[in-house]
Design a protein around this motif. Sequence first.
Motif, PDB file in Angstrom:
ATOM      1  N   ILE A 186       0.857  -1.164   0.000  1.00 47.86           N
ATOM      2  CA  ILE A 186       0.000   0.000   0.000  1.00 47.86           C
ATOM      3  C   ILE A 186       0.903   1.226   0.000  1.00 47.86           C
ATOM      4  CG2 ILE A 186      -1.785   1.281   1.243  1.00 47.86           C
ATOM      5  CD1 ILE A 186      -1.233  -2.352   2.014  1.00 47.86           C
ATOM      6  N   SER A 187       0.692   2.113  -0.964  1.00 48.09           N
ATOM      7  CA  SER A 187       1.523   3.303  -1.099  1.00 48.09           C
ATOM      8  C   SER A 187       0.790   4.509  -0.537  1.00 48.09           C
ATOM      9  CB  SER A 187       1.867   3.550  -2.571  1.00 48.09           C
ATOM     10  OG  SER A 187       2.674   2.496  -3.062  1.00 48.09           O
ATOM     11  N   PHE A 188       1.480   5.170   0.373  1.00 45.76           N
ATOM     12  CA  PHE A 188       1.003   6.424   0.948  1.00 45.76           C
ATOM     13  C   PHE A 188       1.662   7.542   0.141  1.00 45.76           C
ATOM     14  CE2 PHE A 188      -0.420   9.084   4.491  1.00 45.76           C
ATOM     15  CZ  PHE A 188       0.413  10.184   4.373  1.00 45.76           C
ATOM     16  N   ILE A 189       0.887   8.336  -0.573  1.00 47.28           N
ATOM     17  CA  ILE A 189       1.416   9.300  -1.542  1.00 47.28           C
ATOM     18  C   ILE A 189       0.917  10.692  -1.188  1.00 47.28           C
ATOM     19  CG2 ILE A 189       1.656   9.837  -3.997  1.00 47.28           C
ATOM     20  CD1 ILE A 189       0.681   6.953  -4.561  1.00 47.28           C
ATOM     21  N   ARG A 190       1.832  11.658  -1.206  1.00 45.38           N
ATOM     22  CA  ARG A 190       1.435  13.051  -0.983  1.00 45.38           C
ATOM     23  C   ARG A 190       2.457  13.987  -1.636  1.00 45.38           C
ATOM     24  NH1 ARG A 190       1.135  14.500   5.083  1.00 45.38           N
ATOM     25  NH2 ARG A 190       0.443  16.448   4.135  1.00 45.38           N
ATOM     26  N   LEU A 191       2.049  15.184  -1.862  1.00 44.91           N
ATOM     27  CA  LEU A 191       2.899  16.207  -2.472  1.00 44.91           C
ATOM     28  C   LEU A 191       3.847  16.771  -1.419  1.00 44.91           C
ATOM     29  CD1 LEU A 191       3.001  17.518  -5.350  1.00 44.91           C
ATOM     30  CD2 LEU A 191       1.627  19.397  -4.394  1.00 44.91           C
ATOM     31  N   ILE A 192       5.148  16.961  -1.808  1.00 48.20           N
ATOM     32  CA  ILE A 192       6.108  17.627  -0.926  1.00 48.20           C
ATOM     33  C   ILE A 192       6.127  19.103  -1.305  1.00 48.20           C
ATOM     34  CG2 ILE A 192       8.504  17.742  -0.176  1.00 48.20           C
ATOM     35  CD1 ILE A 192       8.842  14.851  -0.970  1.00 48.20           C
ATOM     36  N   ARG A 193       5.867  19.953  -0.304  1.00 44.74           N
ATOM     37  CA  ARG A 193       5.789  21.393  -0.566  1.00 44.74           C
ATOM     38  C   ARG A 193       6.844  22.119   0.253  1.00 44.74           C
ATOM     39  NH1 ARG A 193      -0.570  22.824  -0.596  1.00 44.74           N
ATOM     40  NH2 ARG A 193       0.198  24.477  -1.969  1.00 44.74           N
ATOM     41  N   ASP A 194       7.262  23.231  -0.291  1.00 45.57           N
ATOM     42  CA  ASP A 194       8.240  24.064   0.403  1.00 45.57           C
ATOM     43  C   ASP A 194       7.616  24.585   1.696  1.00 45.57           C
ATOM     44  OD1 ASP A 194      10.809  26.151  -0.745  1.00 45.57           O
ATOM     45  OD2 ASP A 194       9.962  26.220   1.264  1.00 45.57           O
ATOM     46  N   ILE A 195       8.299  24.350   2.822  1.00 47.84           N
ATOM     47  CA  ILE A 195       7.714  24.755   4.107  1.00 47.84           C
ATOM     48  C   ILE A 195       7.731  26.271   4.297  1.00 47.84           C
ATOM     49  CG2 ILE A 195       8.268  22.576   5.234  1.00 47.84           C
ATOM     50  CD1 ILE A 195      10.712  23.881   6.448  1.00 47.84           C
ATOM     51  N   ASP A 196       8.448  26.974   3.389  1.00 51.02           N
ATOM     52  CA  ASP A 196       8.497  28.437   3.500  1.00 51.02           C
ATOM     53  C   ASP A 196       7.421  29.097   2.657  1.00 51.02           C
ATOM     54  OD1 ASP A 196      12.121  28.368   3.612  1.00 51.02           O
ATOM     55  OD2 ASP A 196      10.646  28.334   5.251  1.00 51.02           O
ATOM     56  N   ASN A 197       7.235  28.644   1.431  1.00 53.39           N
ATOM     57  CA  ASN A 197       6.266  29.304   0.544  1.00 53.39           C
ATOM     58  C   ASN A 197       5.221  28.349  -0.036  1.00 53.39           C
ATOM     59  OD1 ASN A 197       7.670  27.835  -1.362  1.00 53.39           O
ATOM     60  ND2 ASN A 197       8.897  29.585  -2.051  1.00 53.39           N
ATOM     61  N   ALA A 199       5.376  26.092  -2.123  1.00 57.65           N
ATOM     62  CA  ALA A 199       5.521  25.715  -3.540  1.00 57.65           C
ATOM     63  C   ALA A 199       5.814  24.229  -3.641  1.00 57.65           C
ATOM     64  CB  ALA A 199       6.667  26.505  -4.173  1.00 57.65           C
ATOM     65  N   PRO A 200       5.286  23.516  -4.665  1.00 59.99           N
ATOM     66  CA  PRO A 200       5.531  22.076  -4.799  1.00 59.99           C
ATOM     67  C   PRO A 200       6.994  21.807  -5.130  1.00 59.99           C
ATOM     68  CG  PRO A 200       4.287  22.894  -6.686  1.00 59.99           C
ATOM     69  CD  PRO A 200       4.362  24.032  -5.715  1.00 59.99           C
ATOM     70  N   LEU A 201       7.581  20.844  -4.397  1.00 52.26           N
ATOM     71  CA  LEU A 201       8.978  20.476  -4.601  1.00 52.26           C
ATOM     72  C   LEU A 201       9.131  19.076  -5.168  1.00 52.26           C
ATOM     73  CD1 LEU A 201      10.529  21.859  -1.281  1.00 52.26           C
ATOM     74  CD2 LEU A 201      10.494  22.950  -3.525  1.00 52.26           C
ATOM     75  N   GLY A 202       8.128  18.241  -4.970  1.00 49.80           N
ATOM     76  CA  GLY A 202       8.215  16.865  -5.441  1.00 49.80           C
ATOM     77  C   GLY A 202       7.084  16.031  -4.848  1.00 49.80           C
ATOM     78  N   VAL A 203       7.239  14.701  -4.886  1.00 47.80           N
ATOM     79  CA  VAL A 203       6.222  13.776  -4.398  1.00 47.80           C
ATOM     80  C   VAL A 203       6.890  12.781  -3.457  1.00 47.80           C
ATOM     81  CG1 VAL A 203       4.566  11.987  -5.004  1.00 47.80           C
ATOM     82  CG2 VAL A 203       4.812  14.007  -6.464  1.00 47.80           C
ATOM     83  N   LEU A 204       6.214  12.522  -2.322  1.00 45.19           N
ATOM     84  CA  LEU A 204       6.686  11.546  -1.342  1.00 45.19           C
ATOM     85  C   LEU A 204       5.796  10.301  -1.403  1.00 45.19           C
ATOM     86  CD1 LEU A 204       8.378  10.685   1.167  1.00 45.19           C
ATOM     87  CD2 LEU A 204       6.647  11.855   2.560  1.00 45.19           C
ATOM     88  N   VAL A 205       6.427   9.138  -1.533  1.00 44.90           N
ATOM     89  CA  VAL A 205       5.686   7.873  -1.537  1.00 44.90           C
ATOM     90  C   VAL A 205       6.264   6.994  -0.432  1.00 44.90           C
ATOM     91  CG1 VAL A 205       5.056   5.821  -2.838  1.00 44.90           C
ATOM     92  CG2 VAL A 205       5.222   8.024  -4.004  1.00 44.90           C
ATOM     93  N   ILE A 206       5.407   6.575   0.499  1.00 41.78           N
ATOM     94  CA  ILE A 206       5.805   5.677   1.583  1.00 41.78           C
ATOM     95  C   ILE A 206       5.098   4.348   1.362  1.00 41.78           C
ATOM     96  CG2 ILE A 206       5.786   5.283   4.067  1.00 41.78           C
ATOM     97  CD1 ILE A 206       5.765   8.292   4.466  1.00 41.78           C
ATOM     98  N   ASP A 207       5.884   3.275   1.210  1.00 47.60           N
ATOM     99  CA  ASP A 207       5.307   1.951   0.977  1.00 47.60           C
ATOM    100  C   ASP A 207       5.089   1.224   2.306  1.00 47.60           C
ATOM    101  OD1 ASP A 207       7.041   1.210  -2.131  1.00 47.60           O
ATOM    102  OD2 ASP A 207       5.203   2.320  -1.692  1.00 47.60           O
ATOM    103  N   ILE A 208       3.909   0.616   2.417  1.00 49.40           N
ATOM    104  CA  ILE A 208       3.547  -0.162   3.613  1.00 49.40           C
ATOM    105  C   ILE A 208       3.162  -1.555   3.142  1.00 49.40           C
ATOM    106  CG2 ILE A 208       2.051  -0.286   5.634  1.00 49.40           C
ATOM    107  CD1 ILE A 208       1.415   2.706   5.130  1.00 49.40           C
ATOM    108  N   LYS A 209       3.803  -2.585   3.681  1.00 52.08           N
ATOM    109  CA  LYS A 209       3.439  -3.949   3.315  1.00 52.08           C
ATOM    110  C   LYS A 209       2.107  -4.344   3.958  1.00 52.08           C
ATOM    111  CE  LYS A 209       7.725  -6.251   2.040  1.00 52.08           C
ATOM    112  NZ  LYS A 209       8.605  -7.427   2.305  1.00 52.08           N
TER     113      LYS A 209
END
Length: 608
Positions: A186-197, A199-209
């Motif tokens: 199971i993939s936990f997926i969310r957008l990585i955003r700049d903590i200052d402004n 702005a989108p910086l990338g995507v984080l995917v955390i895999d859970i068996k």
Amino acid sequence: MKTRLIESIRSLSYGRPKKLAFKIPFAYFVVILLTVGFSYMVLDQMATNSAQKKINEASLQTVTSIRTNVDLMIENVNNYSKMIFSDRNLQNLLRQGDVYANLQTQSKVSSYLYNLMQAVPIIDSVHIYDQAGHRFTVATQELPTYMEVDIKDAPWYDQVVSNKGKYILRLDHRRGLAESADGNIISFIRLIRDIDNTAPLGVLVIDIKDDALVQAYSNLQNGSSLQIAILDENNQTIVADATNEQGSAALDELLETNKGMLAEQFQQMDSGSLSMELGSRKYTVTYLSGGPYNWRFVSISPHNSMESRNQSLVVLTLVLLIINGTIFFVSSFVISRSIIKPIQKLLRAMNKAPSGNFMKVHAEPNSYELDQLYTGYNRMIEQMDQLLKRVIEEQKTIRKAELNALQSQIKPHFLYNTLDSITSLALLGDNEQVCDLIEALGSYYRLSVSKGQDVIPVEEEIEIVRNYLKIQSVRYPDVFEAQFQVEAECGQTSIPKLVLQPLVENSLYHGIRPKGTKGVIRITAKQVDGSVILSIADDGIGMSQEEIEQILFTERQGQIKSFGLWGTMERLRIFYEDKDVFHIESEPGTGTTITLILPNGVDSPWKS
């Protein structure tokens, strides 16, 4: 003739075989068979429903707890994801637009992620996608890897961007990227955003068996026969947990076979239970859907688990036995009554025969024997009818003469006692009470004579009673209290003269005085449904039911010497042509109530 009649009736009870001896046992057998069969079906159905209900409730509680645990686990992963994308090194690395831009910073990020996964076993791997099309992966069982990949080609990318930082869950997302893994991920997926402004910086995917999901609820099963399955929003199986491989295969087959039914049920209700079949076996499926990621949590139990019964069924069985016993008793009573009642009716007619009351018995016998018995009895009565009519007319004429004579008799001792009381009061100088007593006595005799009329209005009859009680209150001070409740509408209704006075006298002498304490005599008159209801009630010593029956049914023997209760009853029977106008209610120690029901517009058959 009477003796021969009774003997002939009794002879009808012998001769032919008694069909009732077969009819009653057969009827009882049918009733018992039906009630026992019905009780068995009800008990079996209720036991099944009760067990099914308890299993459904327990299963729903279990899947609710499972969803709560899974929700908590996902929320923990969410918190860990916030810790990851808030890492200063990761933020700096992604701000450069390339995860490969700074190997030293990348090494720090890798070390941070690896330590986090070591501390949090539910996380299998972490994938970071930058804006330049690179993927950086850290897993617990392998070294960090790097891959060129266009994140925008992922099927979930548009949804992740539109969620603006909120996470989504996807099943085994890496298959679309030409990778595979053992078991479901199971993939936990969310957008990585700049903590200052932001702005989108990338995507984080955390895999859970999927093992992590099983561990989240394994302690809730407690060795029960429940099999658990978790489906995603597309009804794809995430986890199908059974006790063994054979059970897992059966569980997968059951879910696949009934996939359409489950999908339809999920759309209709967020939670519920339904039955499914796989081959010859039946299963009860309880589900719970909805939530932030719209997963379906399903528990499956075989029907053989419903063999257990709880203590409440023991109580239910006892109650049903009591109900069965009651039904048997009532039904036997009703059946017996339907047979015995016609016989009792005939016996009552026979008991009246010695007093000369020969009447046909009209009924619908429900057996051959009773039909023959009734026919024989009525045939005998019919043969005697002409003779009895003549005898009854003669007796009626004699009774009229006797009762008219009784009506004309005003007890001399009452007059003597009253005059003695007047003399005593005069010697004591109580002239006012002497005058009242003389006035009451005169009014009493004037109304009693009533110009020779046998029938007078109710208001005059009430006035006779008032004067009588006024005289008696002087003779017996502090012995009784008289109360009158008379409606004006009743005043002009006709009534045989001197009917109430003997009843009041009976209440005083036989009800109040033997009690030894002061009592109350209550005379009421009211109009109900076209009839006038007169009642004389006292709170004296009362009578037993045997005494009442003796008064109501005792045969007249010899010359009547007093104008008492029985004579009053006879006068009313003659006047109202044997209509049921006289009722007695009494209990020992409580008192007696005598009620007269006088129909309006009835003329006397011997009115002068």
